[in-house]
Design a protein around this motif. Structure first.
Motif, mmCIF file in Angstrom:
data_model
loop_
_atom_site.group_PDB
_atom_site.id
_atom_site.type_symbol
_atom_site.label_atom_id
_atom_site.label_comp_id
_atom_site.label_asym_id
_atom_site.label_seq_id
_atom_site.Cartn_x
_atom_site.Cartn_y
_atom_site.Cartn_z
ATOM 1 N N MET A 106 0.790 -1.278 0.055
ATOM 2 C CA MET A 106 -0.257 -0.063 -0.238
ATOM 3 C C MET A 106 0.931 1.488 -0.038
ATOM 4 S SD MET A 106 -3.060 1.501 0.147
ATOM 5 C CE MET A 106 -4.134 0.056 1.027
ATOM 6 N N VAL A 107 0.591 2.172 -0.938
ATOM 7 C CA VAL A 107 1.202 3.443 -0.946
ATOM 8 C C VAL A 107 0.240 4.746 -0.528
ATOM 9 C CG1 VAL A 107 2.239 5.323 -2.318
ATOM 10 C CG2 VAL A 107 2.741 3.034 -2.751
ATOM 11 N N VAL A 108 0.608 5.354 0.523
ATOM 12 C CA VAL A 108 -0.287 6.557 1.024
ATOM 13 C C VAL A 108 0.153 7.865 0.408
ATOM 14 C CG1 VAL A 108 -1.237 7.623 3.078
ATOM 15 C CG2 VAL A 108 -0.966 4.977 3.156
ATOM 16 N N LEU A 109 -0.570 8.404 -0.416
ATOM 17 C CA LEU A 109 -0.455 9.761 -0.886
ATOM 18 C C LEU A 109 -1.047 11.001 -0.265
ATOM 19 C CD1 LEU A 109 -0.327 8.895 -4.549
ATOM 20 C CD2 LEU A 109 1.709 9.308 -3.083
ATOM 21 N N ALA A 110 -0.216 11.771 0.367
ATOM 22 C CA ALA A 110 -0.760 12.963 1.279
ATOM 23 C C ALA A 110 -0.124 14.351 0.797
ATOM 24 C CB ALA A 110 -0.973 12.802 2.585
ATOM 25 N N ILE A 111 -0.493 14.997 -0.090
ATOM 26 C CA ILE A 111 0.210 16.046 -0.950
ATOM 27 C C ILE A 111 -0.618 17.188 -1.304
ATOM 28 C CG2 ILE A 111 0.356 15.135 -3.085
ATOM 29 C CD1 ILE A 111 3.391 16.489 -1.269
ATOM 30 N N GLY A 112 -0.149 18.374 -1.348
ATOM 31 C CA GLY A 112 -0.667 19.587 -1.720
ATOM 32 C C GLY A 112 -0.970 20.489 -1.089
ATOM 33 N N VAL A 113 -0.867 20.516 0.025
ATOM 34 C CA VAL A 113 -1.160 21.579 1.094
ATOM 35 C C VAL A 113 0.002 22.713 0.762
ATOM 36 C CG1 VAL A 113 -0.009 20.871 3.224
ATOM 37 C CG2 VAL A 113 -1.950 22.386 3.390
ATOM 38 N N ASN A 114 1.293 22.416 0.438
ATOM 39 C CA ASN A 114 2.269 23.429 0.407
ATOM 40 C C ASN A 114 1.971 24.246 -0.835
ATOM 41 O OD1 ASN A 114 3.553 23.035 2.899
ATOM 42 N ND2 ASN A 114 4.339 21.029 2.270
ATOM 43 N N ASN A 115 1.401 23.747 -1.794
ATOM 44 C CA ASN A 115 1.001 24.299 -2.863
ATOM 45 C C ASN A 115 0.104 25.527 -2.917
ATOM 46 O OD1 ASN A 115 1.878 21.369 -3.817
ATOM 47 N ND2 ASN A 115 2.435 22.505 -5.473
ATOM 48 N N PHE A 116 -0.580 25.598 -1.806
ATOM 49 C CA PHE A 116 -1.707 26.683 -1.666
ATOM 50 C C PHE A 116 -1.144 28.007 -1.970
ATOM 51 C CE2 PHE A 116 -5.466 24.666 0.636
ATOM 52 C CZ PHE A 116 -5.574 23.594 -0.016
ATOM 53 N N GLY A 117 -0.042 28.329 -1.559
ATOM 54 C CA GLY A 117 0.405 29.788 -1.628
ATOM 55 C C GLY A 117 0.623 30.175 -3.089
ATOM 56 N N ASP A 118 0.997 29.136 -4.121
ATOM 57 C CA ASP A 118 1.537 29.583 -5.371
ATOM 58 C C ASP A 118 0.563 29.257 -6.395
ATOM 59 O OD1 ASP A 118 4.094 30.202 -4.150
ATOM 60 O OD2 ASP A 118 4.776 28.062 -4.260
ATOM 61 N N ASN A 119 -0.278 28.206 -5.754
ATOM 62 C CA ASN A 119 -1.235 27.514 -7.093
ATOM 63 C C ASN A 119 -2.709 27.701 -6.919
ATOM 64 O OD1 ASN A 119 1.585 25.408 -6.861
ATOM 65 N ND2 ASN A 119 0.898 26.237 -8.930
ATOM 66 N N SER A 120 -3.424 27.795 -7.954
ATOM 67 C CA SER A 120 -4.910 27.791 -7.953
ATOM 68 C C SER A 120 -5.286 26.383 -7.550
ATOM 69 C CB SER A 120 -5.314 28.022 -9.150
ATOM 70 O OG SER A 120 -5.265 27.118 -10.258
ATOM 71 N N ALA A 121 -6.520 26.279 -7.252
ATOM 72 C CA ALA A 121 -7.224 24.817 -6.915
ATOM 73 C C ALA A 121 -6.772 23.746 -8.018
ATOM 74 C CB ALA A 121 -8.581 25.073 -6.355
ATOM 75 N N GLU A 122 -7.323 24.445 -9.204
ATOM 76 C CA GLU A 122 -7.287 23.651 -10.576
ATOM 77 C C GLU A 122 -5.639 23.071 -10.837
ATOM 78 O OE1 GLU A 122 -10.755 26.030 -10.830
ATOM 79 O OE2 GLU A 122 -8.783 26.646 -10.114
ATOM 80 N N GLU A 123 -4.752 24.086 -10.470
ATOM 81 C CA GLU A 123 -3.397 23.676 -10.733
ATOM 82 C C GLU A 123 -2.926 22.607 -9.815
ATOM 83 O OE1 GLU A 123 -1.532 27.690 -12.560
ATOM 84 O OE2 GLU A 123 -1.563 27.677 -10.450
ATOM 85 N N ILE A 124 -3.260 22.879 -8.426
ATOM 86 C CA ILE A 124 -2.918 21.777 -7.486
ATOM 87 C C ILE A 124 -3.585 20.342 -7.807
ATOM 88 C CG2 ILE A 124 -3.228 21.156 -4.994
ATOM 89 C CD1 ILE A 124 -3.144 24.194 -4.438
ATOM 90 N N ALA A 125 -4.945 20.359 -8.064
ATOM 91 C CA ALA A 125 -5.497 19.204 -8.413
ATOM 92 C C ALA A 125 -4.772 18.489 -9.768
ATOM 93 C CB ALA A 125 -7.011 19.426 -8.887
ATOM 94 N N ASN A 126 -4.424 19.172 -10.689
ATOM 95 C CA ASN A 126 -3.715 18.759 -11.656
ATOM 96 C C ASN A 126 -2.367 18.175 -11.299
ATOM 97 O OD1 ASN A 126 -5.755 19.070 -13.991
ATOM 98 N ND2 ASN A 126 -4.933 21.170 -14.328
ATOM 99 N N GLY A 127 -1.749 18.773 -10.547
ATOM 100 C CA GLY A 127 -0.714 18.509 -9.828
ATOM 101 C C GLY A 127 -0.640 16.974 -9.268
ATOM 102 N N ILE A 128 -1.779 16.861 -8.460
ATOM 103 C CA ILE A 128 -1.978 15.621 -7.674
ATOM 104 C C ILE A 128 -2.326 14.560 -8.704
ATOM 105 C CG2 ILE A 128 -3.807 14.296 -6.138
ATOM 106 C CD1 ILE A 128 -4.006 17.330 -4.684
ATOM 107 N N MET A 129 -3.187 14.923 -9.698
ATOM 108 C CA MET A 129 -3.418 13.934 -10.743
ATOM 109 C C MET A 129 -1.847 13.316 -11.493
ATOM 110 S SD MET A 129 -6.661 15.423 -12.520
ATOM 111 C CE MET A 129 -7.831 16.277 -11.522
#
Length: 709
Positions: free
Chosen positions: A585-608
């Motif tokens: 099992m791999v657990v992925l928890a990522i994205g919160v540090n992108n909040f200051g630089d990226n839009s929600a759409e950009e972060i979602a695309n990064g997570i994808m």
């Protein structure tokens, strides 16, 4: 023998065929002084900006660092770059792209006496690279600011008022490109710890801006002024770019051309106050936008102003510029910008309004709190035919009166306003406009500058405005999707003093190589790092007790690194040996540090993108728990929580993929009113307390056994 000869010929044929499909890497030379070399940068060999640029660009580019500490552009300076071995090597390299960052040391008192030679010496330097490679792309980097106080040494007044201006003139004379690094750091003194040299994190800022320039696509230049009705009066240098003054149907107009025209030919139509606080316009020119102006002075957005802009828009778009224009209006320019936008909604990409007048009764009328302008008010009334008090009372021709229609236009808006503006009070203009736009479903963001009046307009560092416009015109680079190492180095990240991001990445790689067929591989940022587990250079592990409680019978590896964003995780996955651990099992928890630089759409695309790479990295049988960013924003009404919710709305469908289990933990971590539970979260609304790790640990354990049955 004949068979051997045929075999050799066949191999040559294959090699020739392969050679036709593979190109040599694009060669990039980074020429400069100590800032290019990497002085003051933690782990210079990895984190100097040329090295960071190489990591981001990948192996289709070859980036070389030709920086020399203390060097000057001036041939008569105390350490001329042209006399260094690095310069000779740079020429021999025959680069395809040359970034030149010189001028900082030329501001020293001992070198200032030779500044009359600066432009000539710079032109010689540019030409020397063109001589070696006639097709070389030359890009001049304006020096970063200096925050020093010793006027005999490197002095910012000289950098700002002489070096940068002369560098722009050289760019104009040599038809070179220019990137303004000065503005990117002017409000970031913390990124220059010794007040001169950027830290490794400052080097990231430079590397990212250069990356944008390297990958920037272009289309053929446009003949903007080919109409017979255009009468060109003169051309001039506008901060290193070609400015043309002309008349169209008798009206004074201007257009500034970029060095490279961006795909789609985006452009800005600026209202009033040409060249006042031009930093946003200059930054957009760098990125391939045209900047245009059609005089509507003293028309206050009235019928004649509208006609002029209609005609001018037709001229610009018929010449090939985008059918959707960026509108920029300062102060009274807000009237024409929004009046025109309201009538031409389908033609507007976005609006940038700066301390805008949105109600003529506020200014120039001065009927309420504002000071007003009696002379301008008389002109305003004449333009709109306001002859009586009743006419004034019933007048509905201001942007403030057409908010519903403007909101329905669907174009995004950004305002920059002084919170203490007494000329165009925000209480009579932007604040009610903002509230009503949002109430009617429109998209608007506002930057209020506390303690600032009507002036100065814009921002010293225009990045927030520029990013907004780039996003609205689909020109913005989404760094959340581009694999890049982190340059984080601070012990405040929960690391041993002197140990940086690279040390953490190497530790994790070693753990994965030493582990076989583990149950859990926990990948993420500081929150995941907080689990601890055999990390010799991690000093803070608030999740250790929870791990001992819920993971005690599991074989697991903690692969979290403080500060990591999606792009850093992508780099680690691409370059690490995580698959060696063969996790169930791999657990992925990522994205919160992108909040200051990226839009929600950009972060979602990064997570994808992270999920896509993860699936390729590990066995098809490996299960993946996808958490995205963990809950954030103590108050459910905050912008941070709204962004969190939007990201999860955009990624929740990823749970439909085989062996991917998507979870949103907002209910586990918040109370019935939506507030994050104070016993689970620290006051930053991001990091978990030990009790928070217990909630998360139990959730992971329970769902691990469900998923791996």
């Amino acid at each position: 023998m004949k068979q051997l000869l045929l075999l050799i010929l066949g191999l040559f044929s294959i090699a020739e065929s392969m050679g036709s499909t593979f190109q040599d890497p694009v060669k990039i030379a980074c020429v400069g002084n100590s800032i290019t070399y990497g002085s003051g940068v933690a782990n210079r060999e990895k984190n100097a900006y040329p090295e960071q640029l190489q990591s981001m660009l990948g192996n289709t580019y070859q980036v070389r660092n030709f920086g020399v500490s203390g060097s000057t552009l001036l041939k008569n300076g105390d350490k001329p770059y042209l006399e260094t071995e690095a310069y000779s090597n740079a020429l021999k390299f025959k680069p395809d792209i040359v970034f030149i960052k010189l001028g900082t040391n030329d501001s020293k008192l001992s070198n200032r006496v030779h500044l009359d030679n600066f432009e000539g010496d710079y032109i010689d330097l540019v030409n020397s690279f063109k001589k070696e490679n006639g097709n070389a792309r030359i890009i001049l980097l304006l020096p970063v600011p200096a925050f020093t106080t010793d006027t005999t040494r490197i002095w910012n007044e000289v950098i700002k008022n002489k070096i940068t201006l002369m560098t722009r003139r050289v760019a104009y004379k040599t038809n070179s490109e220019v990137l303004d690094l000065y503005q990117l750091f002017i409000d970031q003194p913390g990124l220059l710890p010794d007040k001169i040299h950027p830290s490794s994190l400052g080097a990231t800022v430079i590397a990212k801006r250069i990356y944008e320039a390297v990958i920037q696509n272009e289309i053929e230049k446009l003949e903007i002024l080919k109409s017979k009705e255009v009468k060109v009066s003169e051309t001039a240098n506008f901060y290193g770019y070609d400015l043309t003054d002309f008349e169209y149907k008798g009206i004074p107009c201007k257009v500034v051309k970029p060095k490279k025209v961006a795909p789609g030919a985006p452009w800005v139509l600026r209202a009033r106050f040409w060249a006042h606080e031009p930093q946003t316009d200059i930054a957009l020119l760098e990125r391939g936008f045209h900047i245009a102006y059609c005089d509507v002075a003293n028309l206050f957005g009235g019928p004649e102003a509208m006609k002029r802009w209609d005609r001018f828009y037709g001229l610009m778009t018929q010449a090939g510029l985008s059918k959707k224009v960026v509108l920029e209006g300062m102060s009274r320019g807000g009237l024409i910008v929004y009046n025109w936008a309201e009538k031409n909604q389908e033609k507007v990409a976005c609006v940038y309004a700066d301390a805008p007048v949105l109600d003529g009764k506020s200014w120039p009328g001065g009927l309420w709190k504002g000071k007003g302008s009696a002379a301008d008010w008389e002109v305003f009334k004449t333009i709109y035919g306001l002859k009586s008090e009743r006419d004034i009372a019933e007048f509905k021709g201001n942007p403030i009166h057409n908010i519903k229609s403007i909101a329905q236009g669907g174009f995004p808006m950004i305002h920059v306003c002084g919170a203490a503006d007494e000329v165009v009070p925000i209480e009579e203009n932007t604040k009610p406009f903002e509230e009503a736009i949002k109430a009617n479903g429109g998209a608007i963001s506002v930057i209020y500058k506390e303690g600032v009046g009507h002036h100065p307009h814009s921002l010293e560092n225009p990045t927030p405005i520029v990013d907004f416009i780039l996003g609205a015109t689909h020109q913005k680079v989404n760094f959340a999707q581009i694999p890049a190492p982190s340059a984080e180095f601070r012990s405040a990240a929960g690391w041993k003093e002197g140990k940086d991001w690279w040390a953490q990445a190497n530790d994790i790689d070693s753990l994965c190589l030493a582990s076989k067929e583990i149950d859990l591989l926990l990948i993420g940022n500081s929150i995941t790092q907080g689990w601890g587990r055999k990390r010799p250079n991690v000093t803070y592990a608030p999740g250790r007790e929870a791990a001992e409680l819920y993971f005690k019978d599991l074989n697991w590896v903690g692969a979290g690194i403080s500060g990591d964003r999606t792009q850093h995780l992508l780099y680690r996955l691409n370059n690490g040996n995580y698959e060696a651990a063969r996790p169930k099992m791999v657990v992925l928890a990522i994205g919160v540090n992108n909040f200051g630089d990226n839009s929600a759409e950009e972060i979602a695309n990064g997570i994808m993108k992270v999920l896509e790479v993860t699936k390729k990295k590990f066995s098809p049988q490996t299960k993946i728990m996808l958490f995205g960013p963990l809950p954030t924003g103590l108050d459910p009404s905050t912008d941070r929580r709204k962004k969190y919710n939007k990201i999860h709305d955009l990624i929740k469908h990823l749970g439909n993929v085989k062996n991917v289990f998507y979870y949103n933990l907002i209910n586990e971590f918040s109370d019935e009113k939506g507030f994050l539970k104070p016993d689970l979260f620290s006051q930053d609304g991001i990091h978990l307390l030990p009790e928070g790790y217990k909630v998360w640990g139990k959730f992971i354990r329970d769902n691990y056994f469900i998923a791996t049955k």
